[in-house]
Design a protein around this motif. Structure first.
Motif, PDB file in Angstrom:
ATOM      1  N   UNK A 313       0.902  -1.212  -0.005  1.00 42.62           N
ATOM      2  CA  UNK A 313      -0.049  -0.045  -0.038  1.00 42.62           C
ATOM      3  C   UNK A 313       0.909   1.233  -0.007  1.00 42.62           C
ATOM      4  N   UNK A 314       2.302   0.990   0.062  1.00 50.60           N
ATOM      5  CA  UNK A 314       2.946   2.318  -0.007  1.00 50.60           C
ATOM      6  C   UNK A 314       3.548   2.575  -1.460  1.00 50.60           C
ATOM      7  N   UNK A 315       4.142   3.908  -1.334  1.00 52.74           N
ATOM      8  CA  UNK A 315       4.566   4.463  -2.486  1.00 52.74           C
ATOM      9  C   UNK A 315       5.946   4.162  -2.976  1.00 52.74           C
ATOM     10  N   UNK A 316       6.834   4.146  -1.947  1.00 50.79           N
ATOM     11  CA  UNK A 316       8.144   3.668  -2.272  1.00 50.79           C
ATOM     12  C   UNK A 316       9.394   4.326  -1.512  1.00 50.79           C
ATOM     13  N   UNK A 317      10.458   3.731  -1.340  1.00 50.08           N
ATOM     14  CA  UNK A 317      11.502   4.359  -0.423  1.00 50.08           C
ATOM     15  C   UNK A 317      11.997   5.431  -0.717  1.00 50.08           C
ATOM     16  N   UNK A 318      12.288   5.799  -2.197  1.00 51.37           N
ATOM     17  CA  UNK A 318      12.837   6.969  -2.487  1.00 51.37           C
ATOM     18  C   UNK A 318      11.977   8.294  -2.104  1.00 51.37           C
ATOM     19  N   UNK A 319      10.933   8.189  -2.115  1.00 48.17           N
ATOM     20  CA  UNK A 319       9.924   9.380  -1.722  1.00 48.17           C
ATOM     21  C   UNK A 319      10.123   9.636  -0.005  1.00 48.17           C
ATOM     22  N   UNK A 320      10.821   8.925   0.720  1.00 53.98           N
ATOM     23  CA  UNK A 320      10.783   9.382   1.997  1.00 53.98           C
ATOM     24  C   UNK A 320      11.721  10.431   2.353  1.00 53.98           C
ATOM     25  N   UNK A 321      12.664  10.647   1.902  1.00 50.94           N
ATOM     26  CA  UNK A 321      13.498  12.030   2.517  1.00 50.94           C
ATOM     27  C   UNK A 321      12.516  13.258   1.898  1.00 50.94           C
ATOM     28  N   UNK A 322      12.115  13.325   0.605  1.00 54.54           N
ATOM     29  CA  UNK A 322      11.320  14.535   0.438  1.00 54.54           C
ATOM     30  C   UNK A 322      10.083  15.022   1.333  1.00 54.54           C
ATOM     31  N   UNK A 323       9.331  13.552   1.445  1.00 56.25           N
ATOM     32  CA  UNK A 323       8.289  13.910   2.463  1.00 56.25           C
ATOM     33  C   UNK A 323       8.725  14.264   3.897  1.00 56.25           C
ATOM     34  N   UNK A 324       9.692  13.845   4.399  1.00 58.64           N
ATOM     35  CA  UNK A 324      10.164  13.906   5.674  1.00 58.64           C
ATOM     36  C   UNK A 324      10.712  15.603   5.654  1.00 58.64           C
ATOM     37  N   UNK A 325      11.239  15.882   4.859  1.00 62.54           N
ATOM     38  CA  UNK A 325      11.769  17.608   4.751  1.00 62.54           C
ATOM     39  C   UNK A 325      10.432  18.447   4.399  1.00 62.54           C
ATOM     40  N   UNK A 326       9.419  17.691   3.826  1.00 63.27           N
ATOM     41  CA  UNK A 326       8.369  18.678   3.643  1.00 63.27           C
ATOM     42  C   UNK A 326       7.545  18.618   4.884  1.00 63.27           C
ATOM     43  N   UNK A 327       7.456  17.579   5.741  1.00 62.98           N
ATOM     44  CA  UNK A 327       6.668  17.430   6.965  1.00 62.98           C
ATOM     45  C   UNK A 327       7.481  18.650   7.905  1.00 62.98           C
ATOM     46  N   UNK A 328       8.672  18.614   7.914  1.00 66.23           N
ATOM     47  CA  UNK A 328       9.416  19.504   8.775  1.00 66.23           C
ATOM     48  C   UNK A 328       9.126  21.217   8.580  1.00 66.23           C
ATOM     49  N   UNK A 329       9.231  21.186   7.228  1.00 63.00           N
ATOM     50  CA  UNK A 329       9.002  22.681   7.045  1.00 63.00           C
ATOM     51  C   UNK A 329       7.377  22.923   7.110  1.00 63.00           C
ATOM     52  N   UNK A 330       6.442  22.262   6.941  1.00 58.82           N
ATOM     53  CA  UNK A 330       4.977  22.502   7.293  1.00 58.82           C
ATOM     54  C   UNK A 330       4.901  22.655   8.752  1.00 58.82           C
ATOM     55  N   UNK A 331       5.666  21.729   9.649  1.00 58.74           N
ATOM     56  CA  UNK A 331       5.473  21.844  11.101  1.00 58.74           C
ATOM     57  C   UNK A 331       6.186  23.321  11.381  1.00 58.74           C
ATOM     58  N   UNK A 332       7.105  23.739  10.931  1.00 58.70           N
ATOM     59  CA  UNK A 332       7.770  24.696  11.482  1.00 58.70           C
ATOM     60  C   UNK A 332       6.914  26.016  11.115  1.00 58.70           C
ATOM     61  N   UNK A 333       6.246  25.843  10.059  1.00 59.14           N
ATOM     62  CA  UNK A 333       5.458  27.097   9.467  1.00 59.14           C
ATOM     63  C   UNK A 333       4.158  27.289  10.361  1.00 59.14           C
ATOM     64  N   UNK A 334       3.837  26.327  11.304  1.00 59.93           N
ATOM     65  CA  UNK A 334       2.696  26.301  12.147  1.00 59.93           C
ATOM     66  C   UNK A 334       2.609  26.991  13.281  1.00 59.93           C
ATOM     67  N   UNK A 335       3.842  27.235  13.923  1.00 61.07           N
ATOM     68  CA  UNK A 335       3.908  27.761  15.074  1.00 61.07           C
ATOM     69  C   UNK A 335       3.219  26.896  16.179  1.00 61.07           C
ATOM     70  N   UNK A 336       3.305  25.525  16.152  1.00 64.34           N
ATOM     71  CA  UNK A 336       2.914  24.622  17.090  1.00 64.34           C
ATOM     72  C   UNK A 336       4.122  24.076  17.636  1.00 64.34           C
ATOM     73  N   UNK A 337       3.980  23.315  18.882  1.00 65.88           N
ATOM     74  CA  UNK A 337       4.686  22.511  19.440  1.00 65.88           C
ATOM     75  C   UNK A 337       4.883  21.310  18.944  1.00 65.88           C
ATOM     76  N   UNK A 338       6.226  20.989  18.293  1.00 68.70           N
ATOM     77  CA  UNK A 338       6.593  19.828  17.690  1.00 68.70           C
ATOM     78  C   UNK A 338       7.944  19.235  17.862  1.00 68.70           C
ATOM     79  N   UNK A 339       8.099  17.878  17.858  1.00 71.70           N
ATOM     80  CA  UNK A 339       9.147  17.084  18.480  1.00 71.70           C
ATOM     81  C   UNK A 339       9.562  16.242  16.993  1.00 71.70           C
TER      82      UNK A 339
END
Length: 371
Positions: A313-339
């Motif tokens: 059901x998964x997309x593939x390993x090669x997309x993981x680095x981009x997704x991870x960095x995108x999540x980091x960027x989106x969380x940083x924009x939110x002004x919410x507590x994240x770890x």
């Protein structure tokens, strides 16, 4: 049956409503032909007036002779001032009218000493109940100071509003489901009100499985090759559905869960997945992400040290680095507590629990009522 009152009045801030408040309303409901509950909230207080009114209405929905209305009361409290008393009472009378009730009140139910004066100003009988908080040892002040300690005194919608929502998100096969399940289980193991900790699974994965099963069913019927997850088509309506179903499940779980609700993804994460599959996030999905109840903490699972597992059901390993960095960027924009969590399974759980405990120790930050 003993003689009943015609019209009973219950007033309060209900900030927030708790079992003691409902005891007071129940006593009035059982002794009166009609009951008006007037919720009085000041603008400086953290729980909106409309929420408090809705919570009490829901609780008493099957008692049609109990009506609830809300009024904004930004007057200070001074029991020695006739002018201030008159202002409060005028607002209470407005509440009675808003409830569609006749203005005459012949009983005022209260658990506060001021109930005697209040009843006198309505020309009504004062019914004082549980002034020492012996029957229900709870108060709005205690709830605001420590919702966890008062959790079993709160009705489901109040719990849902107060629940601290912890969202675990991350790229595919980075341990989000494992961590979220482990975190919920560890909190449940603490017992007490935490024994009711709920875990909200990822609806997007459920929808993917359903869409793939439907596609394979159509392929079999047409004698075509079996499709894979890469053959599934997605559109904006699918992501709207993911947001809606995810929030519905979250809200159901929050109502009967503990003080912490653990969610495996949410609408904010869906904005990133929609961007990945369709190239952009739609206005409706962005609106979902902005309208969800506040998040107390986001936990981002790193792909570092986690082997990719392809479950079909998964997309593939090669997309993981981009997704991870995108999540980091989106969380940083939110002004919410994240770890961000790295390391092995046990280490991630330990750091997640430490973060949750720190979040709970910080309290709810509810404003004091207008004095």
């Amino acid at each position: 049956m003993s003689e009943r009152f015609r019209h009973g009045l219950v007033i309060g801030k209900f900030y927030p409503p708790h079992a003691g408040h409902h005891f007071l309303i129940r006593s009035a409901a059982d002794a009166c032909d009609r009951v008006t509950v007037v919720v009085m909230a000041a603008d400086v207080e953290s729980v909106p007036l409309a929420e408090r009114v809705d919570w009490i209405r829901e609780f008493w929905i099957e008692e049609p002779h109990v009506r609830v209305a809300g009024v904004v009361d930004n007057l200070t409290v001074d029991y020695d001032s006739d002018e201030i008393w008159s202002g409060h009472v005028a607002l209470m009378r407005d509440g009675v009218r808003l409830a569609g009730q006749e203005p005459a009140v012949d009983a005022v139910f209260s658990s506060e000493p001021y109930g005697l004066e209040l009843a006198d100003r309505f020309g009504a009988t004062a019914v004082l109940l549980d002034t020492g908080r012996d029957t229900f040892p709870v108060s709005g002040t205690k709830v605001r100071e420590d919702p966890v300690a008062a959790w079993d005194q709160l009705a489901p919608p109040v719990r849902a509003w107060l629940a601290r929502r912890v969202v675990v998100l991350g790229a595919e096969s980075t341990g989000t489901t494992t961590l979220s399940r482990d975190l919920a289980a560890a909190l449940r193991a603490r017992g007490g009100v935490h024994g009711a900790t709920r875990w909200v699974p990822e609806y997007g994965r459920e929808l993917t499985a359903a869409k793939l099963a439907a596609a394979r069913g159509r392929a079999r019927a047409a004698a075509e090759p079996e499709p894979s997850v890469f053959d599934i088509d997605w559109d904006d309506r699918d992501f709207d559905l993911v947001c809606r179903r995810q929030l519905e499940a979250e809200q159901r779980a929050a109502r009967d869960g503990g003080p912490v609700l653990v969610c495996d993804t949410d609408a904010l994460a869906t904005t990133v997945w929609q961007e990945r599959y369709l190239g952009a996030t739609s206005p409706t999905v962005r609106a979902f992400a902005q309208a969800v109840p506040p998040r107390a903490l986001y936990l981002l699972t790193s792909p570092e040290g986690v082997a990719f597992h392809d479950d079909g059901l998964r997309d593939g390993e090669d997309i993981r680095p981009w997704m991870h960095e995108r999540f980091r960027a989106v969380l940083a924009e939110q002004g919410v507590l994240w770890l961000e969590l790295r390391g092995d399974r046990e280490g991630r759980l330990s750091r997640a629990l430490t973060a949750v405990d720190a979040m709970l120790a910080g309290g709810w930050g509810l404003a004091d009522p207008l004095g």
